[in-house]
Design a protein around this motif. Structure first.
Motif, PDB file in Angstrom:
ATOM      1  N   CYS A 206       0.762  -1.070  -0.036  1.00 53.15           N
ATOM      2  CA  CYS A 206       0.181   0.084   0.007  1.00 53.15           C
ATOM      3  C   CYS A 206       0.955   1.244   0.076  1.00 53.15           C
ATOM      4  CB  CYS A 206      -0.853  -0.123   1.222  1.00 53.15           C
ATOM      5  SG  CYS A 206      -1.827   1.296   1.725  1.00 53.15           S
ATOM      6  N   GLU A 207       0.872   2.000  -1.035  1.00 54.73           N
ATOM      7  CA  GLU A 207       1.800   3.083  -1.275  1.00 54.73           C
ATOM      8  C   GLU A 207       1.677   3.996  -0.064  1.00 54.73           C
ATOM      9  OE1 GLU A 207       1.604   5.001  -5.475  1.00 54.73           O
ATOM     10  OE2 GLU A 207       3.049   5.592  -4.048  1.00 54.73           O
ATOM     11  N   ASP A 208       2.498   4.720   0.239  1.00 55.53           N
ATOM     12  CA  ASP A 208       2.730   5.715   1.426  1.00 55.53           C
ATOM     13  C   ASP A 208       2.856   4.909   2.855  1.00 55.53           C
ATOM     14  OD1 ASP A 208       2.809   7.703  -0.175  1.00 55.53           O
ATOM     15  OD2 ASP A 208       0.523   7.932  -0.141  1.00 55.53           O
ATOM     16  N   ARG A 209       2.016   3.800   2.933  1.00 54.32           N
ATOM     17  CA  ARG A 209       1.836   3.158   4.236  1.00 54.32           C
ATOM     18  C   ARG A 209       2.932   2.000   4.353  1.00 54.32           C
ATOM     19  NH1 ARG A 209      -2.808  -0.612   5.626  1.00 54.32           N
ATOM     20  NH2 ARG A 209      -1.527  -2.060   4.360  1.00 54.32           N
ATOM     21  N   ASP A 210       3.031   1.220   3.218  1.00 53.03           N
ATOM     22  CA  ASP A 210       3.939  -0.245   3.627  1.00 53.03           C
ATOM     23  C   ASP A 210       5.277   0.041   2.891  1.00 53.03           C
ATOM     24  OD1 ASP A 210       1.745  -0.931   4.180  1.00 53.03           O
ATOM     25  OD2 ASP A 210       1.231  -2.348   2.543  1.00 53.03           O
ATOM     26  N   GLU A 211       6.253  -0.312   3.772  1.00 50.98           N
ATOM     27  CA  GLU A 211       7.579  -0.303   3.399  1.00 50.98           C
ATOM     28  C   GLU A 211       8.065  -1.378   3.497  1.00 50.98           C
ATOM     29  OE1 GLU A 211       9.130   2.780   2.963  1.00 50.98           O
ATOM     30  OE2 GLU A 211       7.487   4.206   3.578  1.00 50.98           O
ATOM     31  N   SER A 212       9.244  -1.588   2.489  1.00 53.84           N
ATOM     32  CA  SER A 212       9.830  -2.966   2.491  1.00 53.84           C
ATOM     33  C   SER A 212      11.354  -2.931   3.221  1.00 53.84           C
ATOM     34  CB  SER A 212      10.256  -3.054   0.698  1.00 53.84           C
ATOM     35  OG  SER A 212      11.559  -3.758   0.691  1.00 53.84           O
ATOM     36  N   TYR A 213      11.372  -3.995   3.866  1.00 57.36           N
ATOM     37  CA  TYR A 213      12.506  -4.257   4.845  1.00 57.36           C
ATOM     38  C   TYR A 213      13.709  -4.513   4.098  1.00 57.36           C
ATOM     39  CZ  TYR A 213      15.740  -6.898   7.751  1.00 57.36           C
ATOM     40  OH  TYR A 213      16.704  -7.392   8.472  1.00 57.36           O
ATOM     41  N   THR A 214      13.486  -5.032   2.831  1.00 56.37           N
ATOM     42  CA  THR A 214      14.734  -5.161   1.916  1.00 56.37           C
ATOM     43  C   THR A 214      15.337  -4.045   1.572  1.00 56.37           C
ATOM     44  OG1 THR A 214      13.396  -7.247   1.384  1.00 56.37           O
ATOM     45  CG2 THR A 214      15.447  -6.923   0.126  1.00 56.37           C
ATOM     46  N   SER A 215      14.661  -3.385   0.886  1.00 58.45           N
ATOM     47  CA  SER A 215      15.173  -1.943   0.639  1.00 58.45           C
ATOM     48  C   SER A 215      15.815  -1.166   1.496  1.00 58.45           C
ATOM     49  CB  SER A 215      14.321  -1.347  -0.365  1.00 58.45           C
ATOM     50  OG  SER A 215      13.027  -1.049   0.286  1.00 58.45           O
ATOM     51  N   LEU A 216      14.764  -0.998   2.702  1.00 61.73           N
ATOM     52  CA  LEU A 216      15.583  -0.057   4.063  1.00 61.73           C
ATOM     53  C   LEU A 216      16.699  -0.612   4.522  1.00 61.73           C
ATOM     54  CD1 LEU A 216      12.107   0.853   5.475  1.00 61.73           C
ATOM     55  CD2 LEU A 216      13.730   2.590   4.442  1.00 61.73           C
ATOM     56  N   ARG A 217      16.614  -2.141   4.605  1.00 67.69           N
ATOM     57  CA  ARG A 217      18.032  -2.594   4.959  1.00 67.69           C
ATOM     58  C   ARG A 217      19.208  -2.246   4.326  1.00 67.69           C
ATOM     59  NH1 ARG A 217      20.916  -7.540   4.486  1.00 67.69           N
ATOM     60  NH2 ARG A 217      21.787  -8.275   6.274  1.00 67.69           N
ATOM     61  N   ARG A 218      19.026  -2.293   3.044  1.00 67.00           N
ATOM     62  CA  ARG A 218      20.155  -1.669   2.290  1.00 67.00           C
ATOM     63  C   ARG A 218      20.600  -0.486   2.798  1.00 67.00           C
ATOM     64  NH1 ARG A 218      17.520  -2.885  -2.877  1.00 67.00           N
ATOM     65  NH2 ARG A 218      17.184  -4.805  -2.319  1.00 67.00           N
ATOM     66  N   GLU A 219      19.552   0.289   2.807  1.00 60.92           N
ATOM     67  CA  GLU A 219      19.812   1.850   3.250  1.00 60.92           C
ATOM     68  C   GLU A 219      20.465   2.001   4.561  1.00 60.92           C
ATOM     69  OE1 GLU A 219      17.027   5.849   3.929  1.00 60.92           O
ATOM     70  OE2 GLU A 219      16.271   4.166   2.376  1.00 60.92           O
ATOM     71  N   PHE A 220      20.142   1.089   5.429  1.00 61.92           N
ATOM     72  CA  PHE A 220      20.625   1.302   6.912  1.00 61.92           C
ATOM     73  C   PHE A 220      21.516   0.295   7.399  1.00 61.92           C
ATOM     74  CE2 PHE A 220      16.501   3.576   6.785  1.00 61.92           C
ATOM     75  CZ  PHE A 220      17.044   4.731   7.525  1.00 61.92           C
ATOM     76  N   LEU A 221      22.087  -0.488   6.235  1.00 58.50           N
ATOM     77  CA  LEU A 221      23.386  -1.439   6.543  1.00 58.50           C
ATOM     78  C   LEU A 221      24.486  -0.749   7.469  1.00 58.50           C
ATOM     79  CD1 LEU A 221      22.931  -4.637   6.108  1.00 58.50           C
ATOM     80  CD2 LEU A 221      24.541  -4.229   4.123  1.00 58.50           C
ATOM     81  N   GLY A 222      24.997  -1.373   8.326  1.00 52.37           N
ATOM     82  CA  GLY A 222      26.243  -0.815   8.951  1.00 52.37           C
ATOM     83  C   GLY A 222      25.632   0.364  10.100  1.00 52.37           C
ATOM     84  N   ALA A 223      24.378   0.573  10.117  1.00 52.11           N
ATOM     85  CA  ALA A 223      24.091   1.826  10.948  1.00 52.11           C
ATOM     86  C   ALA A 223      24.607   1.511  12.482  1.00 52.11           C
ATOM     87  CB  ALA A 223      22.545   1.831  11.041  1.00 52.11           C
ATOM     88  N   THR A 224      24.814   2.643  13.255  1.00 53.61           N
ATOM     89  CA  THR A 224      25.144   2.464  14.622  1.00 53.61           C
ATOM     90  C   THR A 224      23.958   3.064  15.292  1.00 53.61           C
ATOM     91  OG1 THR A 224      27.533   2.741  14.034  1.00 53.61           O
ATOM     92  CG2 THR A 224      26.960   2.850  16.239  1.00 53.61           C
ATOM     93  N   VAL A 225      23.199   2.312  16.295  1.00 56.52           N
ATOM     94  CA  VAL A 225      22.192   2.938  16.902  1.00 56.52           C
ATOM     95  C   VAL A 225      22.618   2.470  18.347  1.00 56.52           C
ATOM     96  CG1 VAL A 225      19.613   2.957  17.445  1.00 56.52           C
ATOM     97  CG2 VAL A 225      20.554   2.583  15.156  1.00 56.52           C
ATOM     98  N   PRO A 226      22.766   3.495  19.337  1.00 56.29           N
ATOM     99  CA  PRO A 226      22.907   3.179  20.436  1.00 56.29           C
ATOM    100  C   PRO A 226      21.614   3.059  21.432  1.00 56.29           C
ATOM    101  CG  PRO A 226      22.734   5.577  20.229  1.00 56.29           C
ATOM    102  CD  PRO A 226      22.777   4.990  19.007  1.00 56.29           C
ATOM    103  N   CYS A 227      21.922   2.147  22.566  1.00 57.74           N
ATOM    104  CA  CYS A 227      20.951   1.859  23.390  1.00 57.74           C
ATOM    105  C   CYS A 227      20.200   2.974  24.057  1.00 57.74           C
ATOM    106  CB  CYS A 227      21.349   0.858  24.405  1.00 57.74           C
ATOM    107  SG  CYS A 227      21.644  -0.878  23.950  1.00 57.74           S
ATOM    108  N   GLU A 228      18.990   3.092  24.002  1.00 55.28           N
ATOM    109  CA  GLU A 228      17.962   4.054  24.673  1.00 55.28           C
ATOM    110  C   GLU A 228      17.971   3.621  26.322  1.00 55.28           C
ATOM    111  OE1 GLU A 228      16.306   7.545  25.289  1.00 55.28           O
ATOM    112  OE2 GLU A 228      16.345   6.938  23.187  1.00 55.28           O
ATOM    113  N   TRP A 229      18.737   4.135  27.257  1.00 59.12           N
ATOM    114  CA  TRP A 229      18.756   3.734  28.662  1.00 59.12           C
ATOM    115  C   TRP A 229      17.280   4.170  29.358  1.00 59.12           C
ATOM    116  CZ3 TRP A 229      22.314   0.458  29.193  1.00 59.12           C
ATOM    117  CH2 TRP A 229      23.392   0.520  28.385  1.00 59.12           C
ATOM    118  N   LEU A 230      16.843   3.216  29.864  1.00 57.90           N
ATOM    119  CA  LEU A 230      15.527   3.299  30.496  1.00 57.90           C
ATOM    120  C   LEU A 230      15.395   3.032  31.956  1.00 57.90           C
ATOM    121  CD1 LEU A 230      13.880   0.961  27.982  1.00 57.90           C
ATOM    122  CD2 LEU A 230      13.647   3.384  27.702  1.00 57.90           C
ATOM    123  N   GLU A 231      14.598   3.924  32.646  1.00 61.06           N
ATOM    124  CA  GLU A 231      14.346   3.676  34.138  1.00 61.06           C
ATOM    125  C   GLU A 231      13.903   2.350  34.321  1.00 61.06           C
ATOM    126  OE1 GLU A 231      13.266   3.833  38.298  1.00 61.06           O
ATOM    127  OE2 GLU A 231      11.700   3.532  36.364  1.00 61.06           O
TER     128      GLU A 231
END
Ligand code: ATP
Ligand code: MG
Length: 632
Positions: A206-231
């Motif tokens: 569904c356009e605008d709503r649905d996103e493909s993991y395969t293409s986004l994975r390519r885009e974000f491969l190697g990303a660094t995302v630190p842990c969000e520290w939680l109470e």
């Protein structure tokens, strides 16, 4: 080694000191100021002021010492795929997934609904949510669109993560159309849907709503995302109960207490060490999947095996071959799965080399003694029945072999686990039962230990009303299960409190009668229900699936076996417990998690609408039950 009695006593009488010690099993970003805040019972806050993160404890903290060791093993006997991820691979995949989720607008505290098959991306998604402080709500992938819709409606997720399809018994089950249909029927829809395309059933996007993991994975491969520290008391996830007794409840759990509870259970109950392999055969859609496929083993530095497929395909020996291949040290399954295996018994079933396996843990349903003995004789390893609930998050009753080696008793899930102040009370007077072998309702004195239900999501009032009552000025939590304790302190679960049958003034647990009937050599599975009777109040009716069906195929054969079964019950429990009717049926109705739906059978017997069929594994089973009931 300490002794268990002392260990348990300390957990109840000196909870602060006890849990402060257990808390050192995990990493804290900031130490807690107070072990327990129980100022507004029954709400408990554990490790107040402590700051941590589940994903950090499951992955990041292992990177220094075991980056290359196996963290996740995926085996799909449905698609023939097998993949292994080291802690460092998992670290990378989870960060990529976290970056994708963040890019779709999810923030700390937002809910993400995960409707997925048993594939690695499901585990990445759960851990990625924990990493960024989003609250995941995993909905069992086997549910059809109406069950999914009611959970979406209730959870109001910001994002849904799903896949093109699941696979069961070689059949592709497209998930995307089920999800699209569910979304048609909800009042608030998420802005985004992330789809993992496995290449099984091309999903319509569904356009605008649905996103493909395969293409986004390519885009974000190697990303660094630190842990969000939680109470510590920030919610980690919500999860619906199985729905055996009615509308499922959205159990919400905290972060710090859950991490401590799991780390402690891995040490004291599951005896796991880094570098070993844990295999829980459950599904990520259930609590066992959350605690012992995903978080618990990883926290302990173990590899965890994620299995997609049936226990019987390509043949019933498959799980044992996986134990051999991956040197599984602890396995966690359900009595239902073992009973299925027992039905397929043959010489090659246990051919695999099981020398790595130390114990088999079974939970989810009563483990009848004959099934327990059968699997024990076959494996020659400790079989550890353990009793708990979605609400508790980890075992309430078990034996803690990591504290002190203790024997299990067939038919009993064992002793109260540390932190759980378990008691039995008389369900009429509310008085505590102190003498052994007297039946009562299993309750737990508040506060519940770390890792247990914090509240029902968005509904504190329902949480208090559903589970808690004040007895002598003290909040007690009801499990709604009926049980008994023997002279040695071992508990036996006799069934759900409302499954108790009242036959001419005698109270009987359906479970007691089932236990007796399952002692008959030709009984594969049995469900006993109480059916209203004008004369006796209620009578017991037994529904049985036979191991050897040909033996009960003729009227004479069936009658002969019925007589034997009735004799058995009379011998074990007395004439009063004799079922009024014994019916052989091809199959019993179960939830998708493999639990017997006694209430559905009861409704059919009493000519009422069965209700709740959405959670049922195979609705056609009900027709055969109805037929058996009406046949004379
Ligand atoms: P709902 O609460 O929605 O009706 P449910 O109670 O079946 O569903 P779960 O939390 O998955 O949902 O199941 C917990 C229940 O399962 C326990 O309360 C108990 O009745 C049963 N159970 C779990 N483990 C055992 C065990 N080892 N022996 C006996 N019964 C068990
Ligand atoms: Mg329940």
């Amino acid at each position: 080694m300490t002794n268990y009695t002392e260990f348990y006593r300390r957990s109840i009488e000196e909870p602060d000191a006890f849990w402060a010690e257990q808390a050192s099993l995990i990493d804290w970003k900031e130490p807690f100021e107070k072990v327990l805040d129980y100022d507004s019972p029954p709400f408990a806050r554990w490790f107040v002021g402590g700051v941590t993160n589940l994903c950090h404890n499951a992955i990041d903290r292992h990177i220094a010492n075991r980056a290359d060791q196996t963290a996740l093993i995926w085996v799909s006997t449905e698609t023939g795929q097998e993949e292994t991820y080291s802690f460092s691979d998992l670290h990378a995949e989870v960060q990529t997934m976290a970056a994708i989720i963040l890019s779709l607008g999810v923030k700390k505290g937002d809910r993400v609904l995960i409707y997925m098959p048993m594939i690695p991306q499901s585990v990445f998604a759960m851990l990625a949510c924990s990493r960024i402080g989003a609250v995941h709500s995993v909905v069992f992938g086997g549910f059809a669109s109406s069950s999914l819709a009611s959970r979406i409606e209730d959870a109001k997720p910001k994002l849904i993560i799903s896949a093109d399809a699941g696979c069961r018994a070689g059949k592709v089950i497209p998930y995307k159309p089920l999800l699209d249909e569910a979304l048609e029927h909800v009042s608030t829809r998420p802005a985004k849907v992330l789809i993992v395309d496995r290449g099984l059933a091309a999903p319509s996007m569904c356009e605008d709503r649905d996103e493909s993991y395969t293409s986004l994975r390519r885009e974000f491969l190697g990303a660094t995302v630190p842990c969000e520290w939680l109470e510590s008391s920030s919610p980690s996830y919500t999860l619906y109960t199985s729905g055996t007794t009615g509308t499922p409840k959205a159990v919400q759990r905290e972060t710090g207490g859950y991490a401590v509870a799991l780390a402690a259970s891995m040490k004291h109950i599951f005896c796991g060490s880094p570098g070993e392999t844990f295999f829980a055969t459950s599904d990520i859609g259930w609590v066992v999947g959350h605690s012992y496929i995903v978080y618990g083993p990883l926290m302990a530095g173990m590899g965890t095996l994620l299995y997609e497929g049936l226990p019987t395909r390509p043949d019933p020996g498959i799980w044992w071959r996986l134990v051999e291949k991956y040197k599984v040290t602890a396995m966690f399954s359900s009595p239902t799965a073992i009973r299925v295996m027992k039905q397929h018994e043959n010489e090659s079933l246990f051919e695999a080399d099981l020398s790595s396996l130390r114990s088999l843990y079974l939970a989810g349903e009563p483990l009848d003694a004959p099934t327990g003995k059968w699997i024990h004789d076959a494996l020659r390893k400790p079989i550890i029945d353990n009793y708990w609930q979605t609400e508790s998050g980890w075992p309430i009753l078990a034996v803690a072999n990591g504290v002190e080696r203790m024997n299990s008793k067939f038919g009993s899930p064992g002793l109260p686990m540390y932190g759980f102040a378990v008691r039995l009370i008389d369900n009429e007077t509310g008085e505590q039962i102190t003498v052994p072998n007297r039946k009562g309702i299993l309750i737990i004195d508040g506060p519940l230990p770390p890792g247990c239900i914090q509240t029902i999501a968005d509904d504190d009032e329902r949480f208090v009303r559903t589970y808690w009552s004040e007895i002598h000025g003290r909040y007690v939590y009801s499990t709604f299960d009926w049980g008994v304790r023997d002279e040695d302190g071992y508990y036996f679960i006799l069934g759900r409190a409302d499954d108790v049958i009242n036959v001419a003034g005698h109270r009987l647990g359906t479970r007691e009668i089932e236990e007796s009937i399952s002692g008959h050599p030709n009984v594969a599975e049995v469900a006993v229900v109480g059916v209203s009777d004008s004369l006796k109040g209620q009578v017991a009716v037994a529904f049985i699936t036979a191991k050897d069906r040909s033996a009960v195929a003729t009227g004479d054969g069936a009658s002969a076996q019925k007589r034997e079964i009735l004799k058995l019950v009379e011998r074990d429990l007395g004439g009063i417990a004799r079922p009024a009717r014994v019916l052989f049926v091809p199959a019993l109705p179960k939830t998708r998690s493999g639990k017997l739906l006694r209430r559905t059978i009861q409704a059919i017997c009493e000519g009422r609408e069965p209700g709740n069929v959405a959670t049922i594994e195979d609705p056609t089973v009900l027709e055969a039950i109805a037929e058996a009931v009406t046949a004379t």
